[in-house]
Scaffold this motif. Structure first.
Motif, PDB file in Angstrom:
ATOM      1  N   PRO A  19       5.247  11.858  12.897  1.00 29.25           N
ATOM      2  CA  PRO A  19       4.425  12.254  14.036  1.00 29.25           C
ATOM      3  C   PRO A  19       4.996  11.740  15.365  1.00 29.25           C
ATOM      4  O   PRO A  19       5.929  10.946  15.361  1.00 29.25           O
ATOM      5  CB  PRO A  19       3.085  11.608  13.746  1.00 29.25           C
ATOM      6  N   GLU A  58       5.160  20.528   1.575  1.00 26.57           N
ATOM      7  CA  GLU A  58       5.707  19.186   1.410  1.00 26.57           C
ATOM      8  C   GLU A  58       6.593  18.828   2.593  1.00 26.57           C
ATOM      9  O   GLU A  58       6.519  17.729   3.139  1.00 26.57           O
ATOM     10  CB  GLU A  58       6.541  19.115   0.136  1.00 26.57           C
ATOM     11  N   ARG A  69       8.627   5.964   7.289  1.00 25.23           N
ATOM     12  CA  ARG A  69       7.448   6.349   8.038  1.00 25.23           C
ATOM     13  C   ARG A  69       6.677   5.101   8.487  1.00 25.23           C
ATOM     14  O   ARG A  69       6.239   5.014   9.630  1.00 25.23           O
ATOM     15  CB  ARG A  69       6.543   7.227   7.164  1.00 25.23           C
ATOM     16  N   LEU A  93      12.043  22.000  -1.839  1.00 26.62           N
ATOM     17  CA  LEU A  93      10.720  21.519  -1.473  1.00 26.62           C
ATOM     18  C   LEU A  93       9.875  22.658  -0.927  1.00 26.62           C
ATOM     19  O   LEU A  93      10.379  23.547  -0.247  1.00 26.62           O
ATOM     20  CB  LEU A  93      10.818  20.435  -0.400  1.00 26.62           C
ATOM     21  N   ASP A 139       0.820  -1.210   0.000  1.00 23.79           N
ATOM     22  CA  ASP A 139       0.000   0.000   0.000  1.00 23.79           C
ATOM     23  C   ASP A 139       0.850   1.254   0.000  1.00 23.79           C
ATOM     24  O   ASP A 139       0.485   2.278  -0.577  1.00 23.79           O
ATOM     25  CB  ASP A 139      -0.900   0.017   1.239  1.00 23.79           C
ATOM     26  N   GLU A 164       6.512   6.272 -10.946  1.00 27.13           N
ATOM     27  CA  GLU A 164       7.237   7.524 -10.750  1.00 27.13           C
ATOM     28  C   GLU A 164       8.551   7.496 -11.528  1.00 27.13           C
ATOM     29  O   GLU A 164       9.138   6.439 -11.759  1.00 27.13           O
ATOM     30  CB  GLU A 164       7.515   7.672  -9.253  1.00 27.13           C
ATOM     31  N   ILE A 189       6.535  19.784   5.664  1.00 32.96           N
ATOM     32  CA  ILE A 189       5.798  19.444   6.875  1.00 32.96           C
ATOM     33  C   ILE A 189       5.089  18.102   6.720  1.00 32.96           C
ATOM     34  O   ILE A 189       4.992  17.322   7.666  1.00 32.96           O
ATOM     35  CB  ILE A 189       4.806  20.583   7.258  1.00 32.96           C
ATOM     36  N   ASN A 190       4.632  17.808   5.509  1.00 38.05           N
ATOM     37  CA  ASN A 190       3.930  16.542   5.322  1.00 38.05           C
ATOM     38  C   ASN A 190       4.838  15.337   5.460  1.00 38.05           C
ATOM     39  O   ASN A 190       4.380  14.244   5.752  1.00 38.05           O
ATOM     40  CB  ASN A 190       3.243  16.520   3.960  1.00 38.05           C
ATOM     41  N   TYR A 191       6.129  15.524   5.211  1.00 39.90           N
ATOM     42  CA  TYR A 191       7.033  14.378   5.330  1.00 39.90           C
ATOM     43  C   TYR A 191       7.610  14.226   6.725  1.00 39.90           C
ATOM     44  O   TYR A 191       8.402  13.335   6.972  1.00 39.90           O
ATOM     45  CB  TYR A 191       8.174  14.484   4.314  1.00 39.90           C
ATOM     46  N   THR A 192       7.251  15.108   7.650  1.00 38.53           N
ATOM     47  CA  THR A 192       7.764  14.916   9.011  1.00 38.53           C
ATOM     48  C   THR A 192       7.061  13.737   9.663  1.00 38.53           C
ATOM     49  O   THR A 192       5.989  13.321   9.244  1.00 38.53           O
ATOM     50  CB  THR A 192       7.520  16.165   9.877  1.00 38.53           C
ATOM     51  N   ASN A 200       8.570   6.951   2.632  1.00 41.46           N
ATOM     52  CA  ASN A 200       7.370   6.236   3.065  1.00 41.46           C
ATOM     53  C   ASN A 200       7.681   4.950   3.817  1.00 41.46           C
ATOM     54  O   ASN A 200       6.982   4.584   4.745  1.00 41.46           O
ATOM     55  CB  ASN A 200       6.472   5.945   1.868  1.00 41.46           C
ATOM     56  N   PRO A 260       1.499   3.682  -4.866  1.00 49.42           N
ATOM     57  CA  PRO A 260       1.236   4.929  -5.593  1.00 49.42           C
ATOM     58  C   PRO A 260       2.434   5.439  -6.393  1.00 49.42           C
ATOM     59  O   PRO A 260       2.271   6.247  -7.282  1.00 49.42           O
ATOM     60  CB  PRO A 260       0.871   5.916  -4.484  1.00 49.42           C
ATOM     61  N   TYR A 261       3.634   4.970  -6.061  1.00 47.76           N
ATOM     62  CA  TYR A 261       4.822   5.530  -6.709  1.00 47.76           C
ATOM     63  C   TYR A 261       5.406   4.625  -7.790  1.00 47.76           C
ATOM     64  O   TYR A 261       6.504   4.865  -8.272  1.00 47.76           O
ATOM     65  CB  TYR A 261       5.899   5.798  -5.659  1.00 47.76           C
ATOM     66  N   ASN A 287       5.953   4.094  12.358  1.00 43.32           N
ATOM     67  CA  ASN A 287       4.567   3.881  12.793  1.00 43.32           C
ATOM     68  C   ASN A 287       4.369   2.484  13.355  1.00 43.32           C
ATOM     69  O   ASN A 287       3.632   2.291  14.320  1.00 43.32           O
ATOM     70  CB  ASN A 287       3.601   4.100  11.631  1.00 43.32           C
TER      71      ASN A 287
END
Lengths: 351, 647
Positions: free
Chosen positions: A238, A231, A181, A227, A158, A166, A233-236, A178, A162-163, A185
């Protein structure tokens, strides 16, 4: 089960295992040697790595040595897992996920360069039962698309799907981000099922780790990558301890100087210490911060998951340093230069 | 009686007839084939030569094993595949195979025909189902929250300055989006949910397309491509999806119906084909045992004597087929147990330890009777026994163990009547014999005598088996042979008369006979060699022999004592059985209410039936295997495994 009962055996065991870590003298001896060959010989004769290095025939192949050292780490993982059950077992096992991720990255790099996997003689690090995918099957992948198809049914699919189409030059970036991440997680999820005390101890260390990784990421993003702040902030990642989303957002929408001044007021100020080149040493400093953090766990000696956690990471840093020393010798770095690139600080040397 | 006599059957026939002959052999299911090649090579394959069959003998010099053939396996696979598509259950319907075997080519052609017809709706169905699940996944609810949206998709596609995307966002990324929404130069709307997650609609100026794409990418936005065939407003699309789904469902039904029709049409044909192919593959399997020359085939196999005539009759119908039976061969025949139906389930217990040798006495009847006796003594209860009988009856349809359990139950019921026990309660029926718990010494004594009796019978079996093996040393002088039995009896009489203070046989005689038996056991090898006229007397190492012999004598005494006393356990279990129930009964009384007592009695019975039943079952097995089999039984035989059409 109370934590005293759960950890008394494993913590004693780990203290014994820790006593076999390389000493400062070993590092100095290694760095003072004249050739990679001598260094490997030393590892083979004088350290706990003798057994895993026994069967290596070409004595100057650093890549092979690295694989063998990592094998030892996996073996120690397995030893430690035996002391745990249920959620704790799953938590320790989630560290194995890291090796799966690293294996996949390796595959991806080869494929993204348009090269063939069989030219690289890939060897699996873990035992088959620890893989969530079939290593043998993936080894036959002919292209990135084929590779991702073969991961169908695993968590990785998953994330990577999506890539798949690319552009190859950017693909590695997205996929590695990813995968990392996913890894963070996964361990975080499994850690949240531990007892309250262990969860807290985990959250503290993990939160700091996330903080410094995020700082490193934003620093590099601002400085080198073209960047957009959105972008960035989205790749940081949590779950940071000091830097929550809004604080990170503040860093992303500011400039480098702003970042330095903010970080300087936190416990992570060593990361932006200007005595040495920040760009060059930030990676090492990130690891050094965590290294000291884990060393403290042994000093505190609490009956919780922190000691097992720390041991596994310290072993990883030891292996990293050994490989750095070997690589440094290969490229002819001096004793003092080499020292700069180690995670640990060696004392008692002839400065 | 209980081990069937076997003969070796050798068959030579014309190679053209091989399939017919093998089919018949398979159908009878009475022949245990052995490799004919080995038989011939070791010169066991013998027949009388006369003018007519001299060719067969000559051809023996040119034999070879049968070639393996993959074709049948492929046919079988293909046929099973079609049956699966049609959802046909073809297990063992081979009864009506007629001998008119179609050739493989014919079968292949027919199969191909059916396959061609059946595969089309199958593929269609597959595709339709995939499409349907795709619709379910993505489109059914993706537009749910956008019902009121006034524009059509086409209108939006044709906008000059704006563009849009639809896709899925994870929870973590949604949160990030929310916290940073003020900086994002697009409108993002939640429009519904799909199987994979929440669906979002992004609307942004065309100029910013690449920036927005990058931001969305960093949020792991999984884009949903809206097919070009959709052109209306979200509401219309939703309606369109619903009608499309209905259409698909109808089409799926139609295809299913088609397959159902084929199922009816081809069912019989496929079943008979599968039967033929199954038979072919069985024949192929069996062919590995067969040797062939250019004109003849050669088969060897074991046949029970009782089936000889029937086989002769069946195979005799083929012309030029030579059938020879031989009783006396140097090979060890396989063992086919043939017991009375009442004892038959216990064959399982015997085979678990080892199949009896061909020339060994089948221990099954003795095992059955002694096992039931011991189980009954240990677990005597009319009610609980009845439950075992019923449970065993139902289980017997699935496993041989069921038969054993129901027979155990019968014995338990008989002893239940003797003990006067019904579901543990001892106040309902009278005891015909005695109540174990009130006569503790008696029940323990009785079980020792039962043990002695059972051990003596085991010795008789052992002596008979030794005689059958013509084993003089073990049978006469051995510690499990005649000398052993005499020593055991002398031992018992001596102890018995001392304990009971009565003289059964005068002590000097007992001791004298016992002493002779003892000497016979010590000198068993030299004695045997003396009688059989073999030298050297001690087979080499004299000192070693006597040391071993004397030590084994000590072991013999110990095992006599412990073996006999160990049967006390049987009595002890009879007591445990009552005691255990007493405990539950007492708890029941303490509850001080009728329903409470009843519940405790039920729980107690369940506990006793399951746990104690298991323990006693195992204890019985232990006594059989350890105390008894070791005295008389070797179990080194090979089971008779005839080839047949069964799986």
């Amino acid at each position: 089960m109370g934590n005293e009962r759960r950890f008394s055996a494993i913590n004693t065991k780990i203290r014994v295992m820790r006593s076999r870590f390389l000493k400062d003298d070993d590092y100095i001896a290694l760095m003072e040697m004249n050739s990679v060959e001598d260094q490997i010989k030393y590892l083979r004769e004088e350290t706990k790595y003798s057994k895993v290095l026994e069967d290596i025939d070409d004595i100057d192949n650093i890549q092979k040595v690295e694989l063998q050292l990592e094998r030892l780490q996996v073996q120690q993982f397995e030893k430690i897992i035996k002391y745990f059950s249920d959620d704790y077992e799953r938590y320790i096992k989630s560290f194995m996920f890291r090796y799966e991720t690293e294996d996949l990255k390796l595959f991806l790099r080869v494929l993204a360069r348009g090269e063939k996997l069989e030219d690289y003689g890939m060897e699996s690090l873990l035992k088959d039962k620890y893989y969530s995918f079939s290593y043998e099957k993936i080894k036959d992948a002919k292209s990135v698309v084929d590779f991702i198809d073969k991961l169908k049914g695993t968590k990785f699919y998953d994330v990577l799907y999506p890539y798949r189409n690319e552009d190859h030059s950017k693909l590695m970036f997205y996929m590695e981000m990813n995968l990392d991440r996913l890894y963070f997680n996964t361990i975080n999820e499994s850690a949240q099922k531990l007892s309250k005390a262990d969860r807290q101890s985990f959250n503290n260390v993990f939160g700091e780790n996330i903080d410094i990784l995020n700082i490193e990421w934003i620093y590099r993003g601002l400085k080198f990558y073209n960047l957009a702040p959105e972008e960035l902030i989205n790749y940081t990642l949590p779950h940071g301890l000091v830097f929550n989303f809004n604080k990170l957002k503040d860093l992303c929408y500011g400039d480098i100087e702003h970042l330095k001044s903010v970080v300087r007021d936190t416990r992570y100020k060593e990361l932006v210490n200007e005595d040495k080149d920040i760009d060059l040493f930030m990676g090492i400093r990130v690891q050094r911060y965590m290294y000291n953090r884990f060393k403290n766990a042994f000093r505190d000696g609490r009956f919780d998951i922190s000691i097992s956690n720390a041991y596994l990471h310290l072993l990883e840093y030891e292996i990293k340093d050994i490989i750095s020393i070997l690589e440094a010798k290969k490229y002819g770095l001096s004793y003092y230069e080499t020292k700069e690139y180690l995670v640990r600080e060696i004392k008692g040397s002839d400065e | 009686m209980s081990i069937e006599k076997m003969s070796m059957m050798n068959v030579v026939g014309k190679i053209e007839e091989i399939n017919d002959v093998l089919t018949e052999l398979l159908r009878t299911g009475k022949v245990d084939l052995v490799s004919a090649m080995t038989q011939i090579e070791e010169s066991h394959f013998l027949f009388d030569v006369n003018d007519e069959n001299v060719d067969m003998l000559v051809d023996l010099n040119y034999i070879s094993p049968f070639e393996k053939n993959e074709e049948t396996q492929n046919l079988l696979k293909q046929c099973q595949e079609i049956s699966e598509i049609l959802d046909l259950k073809c297990d063992s319907q081979y009864s009506d195979i007629n001998l008119e075997m179609p050739t493989k080519q014919e079968l292949q052609r027919e199969l191909d025909e059916v396959h061609k017809e059946v595969i089309e709706p199958h593929i269609m169905l597959d595709a339709l189902q995939k499409e349907l699940s795709y619709l379910d996944d993505f489109h059914a609810n993706s537009f749910k929250e956008m019902e009121e949206f006034p524009l059509t998709i086409d209108e939006m596609r044709n906008m000059e300055y704006y563009d849009f995307k639809m896709g899925i966002l994870s929870k973590e990324d949604r949160l990030k989006l929310k916290k940073n929404y003020e900086n994002i130069l697009a409108i993002l709307l939640h429009t519904g949910s799909s199987a994979e997650g929440e669906v979002y609609f992004a609307f942004y100026p065309k100029k910013l397309e690449s920036e927005i794409a990058r931001v969305l990418r960093s949020l792991n936005f999984k884009e949903i491509i809206i097919p070009n065939s959709y052109s209306g407003t979200p509401k219309q699309i939703r309606e369109e999806v619903v009608t499309k789904k209905e259409r698909l469902t109808k089409e799926i039904q139609a295809q299913k119906k088609l397959i159902e029709d084929y199922k009816i049409k081809y069912s019989d044909k496929l079943k008979s084909m599968l039967g033929h192919i199954w038979l072919m593959s069985k024949i192929d399997e069996v062919k590995s045992y067969i040797a062939v020359s250019s004109h003849y085939f050669y088969i060897s196999g074991w046949v029970p004597d009782s089936e000889k005539e029937k086989l002769q009759e069946i195979l005799g119908t083929h012309e030029d087929t030579l059938i020879v039976f031989k009783d006396d061969v140097s090979l060890k025949p396989p063992t086919k147990l043939n017991n009375h139906w009442f004892f038959r389930p216990f064959e399982w217990l015997v085979n678990l330890y080892g199949t009896p040798s061909y020339n060994e006495l089948d221990p099954t009847p003795f095992v059955s009777l002694s096992y039931m006796l011991l189980f009954g003594i240990m677990f005597g209860d009319l009610g609980q026994g009845f439950i075992f009988v019923v449970a065993g009856y139902f289980a017997s349809k699935k496993t041989q163990l069921g038969g054993i359990i129901s027979r155990m139950g019968i014995s338990s019921m008989i002893f239940g009547v003797l003990y006067g026990s019904l579901f543990g309660i001892e106040t309902i029926i009278p005891a015909l014999w005695m109540r174990p718990f009130e006569n503790i010494n008696d029940i323990l004594m009785v079980t020792i005598f039962v043990g002695i009796f059972v051990i003596l019978v085991a010795h008789v079996y052992g002596i008979i088996n030794a005689y059958k093996r013509r084993d003089l040393e073990e049978g006469v002088f051995g510690k499990e042979g005649v000398a052993g039995v005499i020593l055991y009896l002398a031992f018992l009489i001596t102890i018995g008369s001392t304990l009971l203070e009565v003289s059964i046989i005068p002590a000097p005689i007992t001791l004298g006979v016992g002493g002779i038996a003892l000497l016979a056991i010590i000198f068993r090898l030299p004695l045997t060699h003396l009688i059989e006229n073999k030298r050297p007397l001690h087979g080499g190492d004299t000192t070693g022999y006597y040391i071993e012999s004397i030590f084994s004598l000590i072991e013999t005494f110990l095992s006599m004592l412990s073996g006999t006393v160990s049967f006390i356990r049987v009595g002890a279990f009879a007591l445990v059985h009552v005691g255990l129930f007493l405990a539950f009964e007492t708890i029941g009384h303490m509850m001080n209410s009728a329903p409470g007592s009843i519940i405790m009695i039920i729980i107690g019975n369940i506990f006793i039936l399951s746990l104690e039943g298991l323990i006693v079952f195992i204890q019985g097995m232990r006594l059989q295997y350890y105390e008894l089999f070791s005295r008389y039984y070797k179990g080194e035989g090979k089971e008779f495994k005839p080839v047949s059409l069964e799986k």
